[in-house]
Design a protein around this motif. Structure first.
Motif, short mmCIF file in Angstrom:
data_model
loop_
_atom_site.label_atom_id
_atom_site.label_comp_id
_atom_site.label_asym_id
_atom_site.label_seq_id
_atom_site.Cartn_x
_atom_site.Cartn_y
_atom_site.Cartn_z
N ALA A 171 0.83 -1.21 0.00
CA ALA A 171 0.00 0.00 0.00
C ALA A 171 0.86 1.25 0.00
O ALA A 171 0.56 2.23 -0.69
N ALA A 172 1.96 1.22 0.75
CA ALA A 172 2.83 2.40 0.84
C ALA A 172 3.52 2.72 -0.47
O ALA A 172 3.65 3.88 -0.84
N ILE A 173 3.96 1.71 -1.20
CA ILE A 173 4.70 1.98 -2.44
C ILE A 173 3.76 2.23 -3.62
O ILE A 173 4.18 2.76 -4.63
N GLY A 174 2.49 1.88 -3.47
CA GLY A 174 1.59 2.00 -4.59
C GLY A 174 0.72 3.24 -4.63
O GLY A 174 0.16 3.56 -5.66
N LYS A 177 -0.19 7.48 -3.09
CA LYS A 177 0.35 8.68 -2.47
C LYS A 177 -0.49 9.18 -1.31
O LYS A 177 0.02 9.60 -0.30
N SER A 178 -1.81 9.17 -1.42
CA SER A 178 -2.65 9.71 -0.36
C SER A 178 -2.92 8.67 0.72
O SER A 178 -2.98 7.47 0.45
N PHE A 179 -3.12 9.15 1.96
CA PHE A 179 -3.37 8.24 3.07
C PHE A 179 -4.66 7.47 2.87
O PHE A 179 -4.72 6.26 3.15
N ARG A 224 -6.15 6.58 0.09
CA ARG A 224 -5.95 5.52 -0.91
C ARG A 224 -5.08 4.40 -0.35
O ARG A 224 -5.33 3.24 -0.59
N ARG A 225 -4.06 4.76 0.43
CA ARG A 225 -3.21 3.74 1.04
C ARG A 225 -4.02 2.85 1.97
O ARG A 225 -3.85 1.64 1.99
N ALA A 226 -4.89 3.46 2.76
CA ALA A 226 -5.72 2.68 3.69
C ALA A 226 -6.64 1.74 2.92
O ALA A 226 -6.77 0.56 3.28
N ALA A 227 -7.26 2.23 1.86
CA ALA A 227 -8.15 1.38 1.06
C ALA A 227 -7.38 0.25 0.39
O ALA A 227 -7.84 -0.90 0.38
N ILE A 228 -6.20 0.55 -0.13
CA ILE A 228 -5.39 -0.46 -0.79
C ILE A 228 -4.88 -1.47 0.24
O ILE A 228 -4.82 -2.67 -0.03
N PHE A 229 -4.53 -0.99 1.44
CA PHE A 229 -4.11 -1.90 2.51
C PHE A 229 -5.22 -2.92 2.80
O PHE A 229 -4.95 -4.12 2.89
N VAL A 230 -6.45 -2.45 2.94
CA VAL A 230 -7.58 -3.35 3.21
C VAL A 230 -7.76 -4.34 2.05
O VAL A 230 -8.00 -5.52 2.28
N LEU A 231 -7.63 -3.86 0.82
CA LEU A 231 -7.75 -4.74 -0.34
C LEU A 231 -6.67 -5.82 -0.32
O LEU A 231 -6.97 -7.01 -0.49
N TYR A 232 -5.42 -5.42 -0.11
CA TYR A 232 -4.32 -6.40 -0.06
C TYR A 232 -4.52 -7.39 1.09
O TYR A 232 -4.27 -8.58 0.94
N ALA A 233 -4.95 -6.91 2.24
CA ALA A 233 -5.18 -7.81 3.38
C ALA A 233 -6.31 -8.80 3.05
O ALA A 233 -6.21 -9.98 3.39
N GLY A 234 -7.35 -8.33 2.37
CA GLY A 234 -8.41 -9.23 1.95
C GLY A 234 -7.91 -10.28 0.97
O GLY A 234 -8.26 -11.47 1.10
N LEU A 235 -7.11 -9.86 0.01
CA LEU A 235 -6.54 -10.81 -0.95
C LEU A 235 -5.61 -11.81 -0.26
O LEU A 235 -5.58 -12.99 -0.61
#
Length: 130
Positions: free
Chosen positions: A24-27, A29-31, A33-44
């Protein structure tokens, strides 16, 4: 080492948090979006664990709270990695990926190789480098 440690060291909640956080951090820029992407990656990641529980072969453990606990989830009725069930699941997920690429004009390559993603989904040529 792989047979002994892969499912222990890389299939647990601490590794999920670490890997999802890094991705999430490398993908983004905004917090937000990072939080949403973190949740997506954790779900995957958890989908991967679920699929491993049913389809990595009998006796492969999921040590979810390692290194804090050695409690293991083990499915002794799991199908083998090269089973027809895994082949069907992989084919279905590939078909869904292709359908998304056709309908939404997006592929999993969009972040890693955007020019190839564009070529595959929009039919544009990849610019040539000099």
């Amino acid at each position: 080492a792989y047979q002994r440690w892969h499912h222990v060291a890389c299939h647990n909640l601490p590794f999920c948090i670490f890997a999802s956080g890094v991705l999430a951090a490398i993908g983004q820029k905004s917090f937000a979006r990072r939080a949403a992407i973190f949740v997506l990656y954790a779900g995957l990641f958890h989908l991967h664990l679920l699929m491993d529980y049913f389809g990595s072969g009998q006796g492969w453990p999921i040590v979810y709270l390692w290194p804090f606990s050695d409690f293991r989830f083990v499915n002794w009725q799991a199908w083998e990695l090269s089973s027809w069930q895994n082949t069907v699941a992989a084919g279905a997920l590939l078909a869904i990926t292709v359908a998304i690429a056709i309908v939404r004009k997006r592929t999993p390559l969009e972040l890693l190789m955007p020019s190839l993603d564009t070529k595959l989904t929009r039919g544009r040529d990849i610019p040539q480098r000099s």
